[in-house]
Design a protein around this motif. Structure first.
Motif, short mmCIF file in Angstrom:
data_model
loop_
_atom_site.label_atom_id
_atom_site.label_comp_id
_atom_site.label_asym_id
_atom_site.label_seq_id
_atom_site.Cartn_x
_atom_site.Cartn_y
_atom_site.Cartn_z
N SER A 48 19.88 43.25 76.69
CA SER A 48 20.21 42.60 78.04
C SER A 48 20.38 44.17 78.89
CB SER A 48 21.67 42.11 77.92
OG SER A 48 22.67 42.89 77.36
N GLN A 49 20.58 43.88 80.25
CA GLN A 49 20.80 45.20 81.09
C GLN A 49 21.62 44.21 82.17
OE1 GLN A 49 16.35 46.73 81.37
NE2 GLN A 49 17.56 47.82 82.82
N HIS A 50 22.42 45.65 82.44
CA HIS A 50 23.57 45.08 83.56
C HIS A 50 23.62 46.60 84.47
CE1 HIS A 50 26.84 43.40 85.59
NE2 HIS A 50 27.58 44.50 85.55
N PRO A 51 23.60 46.17 85.79
CA PRO A 51 23.37 45.11 86.51
C PRO A 51 21.84 44.74 86.51
CG PRO A 51 23.70 46.72 88.00
CD PRO A 51 23.76 47.55 86.64
N SER A 52 21.63 43.64 87.18
CA SER A 52 20.25 43.26 87.33
C SER A 52 19.75 43.68 88.57
CB SER A 52 20.06 41.71 87.40
OG SER A 52 20.93 41.13 88.41
N ILE B 244 23.40 52.23 84.75
CA ILE B 244 23.01 51.14 84.03
C ILE B 244 23.00 50.94 82.62
CG2 ILE B 244 20.55 49.85 83.85
CD1 ILE B 244 19.69 51.57 86.36
N GLU B 245 23.58 49.64 82.10
CA GLU B 245 23.93 49.44 80.83
C GLU B 245 22.61 48.61 80.03
OE1 GLU B 245 28.82 49.43 80.77
OE2 GLU B 245 27.34 47.69 80.17
N CYS B 246 22.34 49.10 78.85
CA CYS B 246 21.23 48.57 78.09
C CYS B 246 22.02 48.16 76.59
CB CYS B 246 20.12 49.22 77.82
SG CYS B 246 18.89 48.75 76.92
N THR C 150 23.28 53.89 78.03
CA THR C 150 23.29 53.85 79.35
C THR C 150 22.55 55.15 80.17
OG1 THR C 150 25.35 55.41 79.15
CG2 THR C 150 25.69 53.13 79.25
N THR D 199 16.51 46.31 85.80
CA THR D 199 17.37 46.53 86.87
C THR D 199 16.95 47.21 88.01
OG1 THR D 199 19.25 47.17 85.40
CG2 THR D 199 19.68 48.01 87.79
#
Lengths: 112, 116
Positions: free
Chosen positions: B5-9, B21-23, B78, B111
């Protein structure tokens, strides 16, 4: 410079036909080969990987590898409109790394 | 299995701000994570490789002080784009790989960064 080359397309095939996607690579040390599918605006999705010379089949997909010719291909049988996407060929960098080099991708358009 | 998952998109920010950005690997432990960027109608370009608990390895031409990468755990990496500028606008995608016999990379959803 290590490179992966693909025909950018678009490759247009009618629904139900076989789509043939090709890729050549320059690094003779590459050991692993991958095909990813990427829909517009989305991230790549793994379709198949192949390590050994010859054919590898998975459902409607067949990957073919010829290390002597530095050539890898992907065949899609019974092509469907939902297969319309960009197909990315990726190979590992030769040596003790897990890095991938991607081709620029081939745009496939399956016509209903 | 093998979900990343990644956040944010999607993120829109002003020039000069920093964006993180988080992975995350959701169902496996990722010994190695990779960060890519992709410009429209271009292929993926590897930015850096990160291994849990060690410094990231950056590709030639990628500024390590601008693109800060932290891989603090086996499930999280990140990427921080510092002092972002419009030319940093791109699609940033992470991938994760587990140790073992396979070197398959599984990609996050990406993202999309827009810097105004």
């Amino acid at each position: 410079q290590k490179e992966v080359e693909q025909n950018s397309g678009p490759l247009s095939v009618p629904e139900g036909a076989i789509a043939s996607l090709n890729c050549t690579y320059s690094d003779r040390g590459s050991q692993s080969f991958f095909w990813y599918r990427q829909y517009s605006g989305k991230s790549p999705e793994l379709i198949m990987f192949i390590y050994s010379n010859g054919d590898k089949e998975d459902g409607r997909f067949t990957a073919q590898l010829n290390k002597a010719s530095q050539y890898v291909s992907l065949l899609i049988r019974d092509s469907q409109p939902s297969d319309s996407a960009t197909y990315l060929c990726a190979v590992t960098v030769g040596g003790a790394t897990n890095k991938l080099i991607f081709g620029t991708g081939t745009l496939l358009a399956v016509q209903p | 299995g093998a979900v990343v998952s990644q956040h944010p998109s999607r993120v829109i920010c002003k020039s000069g701000t920093s964006v993180k950005i988080e992975c995350r690997s959701l169902d496996f432990q990722a010994t190695t994570m990779f960060w890519y960027r992709q410009f429209p109608k271009k292929s993926l370009m590897l930015m850096a490789t990160s291994n849990e608990g060690s410094k990231a390895t950056y590709e030639q031409g990628v500024e390590k002080d601008k693109f800060l990468i932290n891989h603090a755990s086996l499930t999280l990496s990140t990427l921080t784009v510092t002092s972002a500028h419009p030319e940093d606008s791109s699609f940033y995608i992470c991938s994760a790989m587990t140790s073992g016999y396979t070197d398959t990379q599984y990609f996050g959803p990406g993202t999309r960064l827009t810097v105004l």
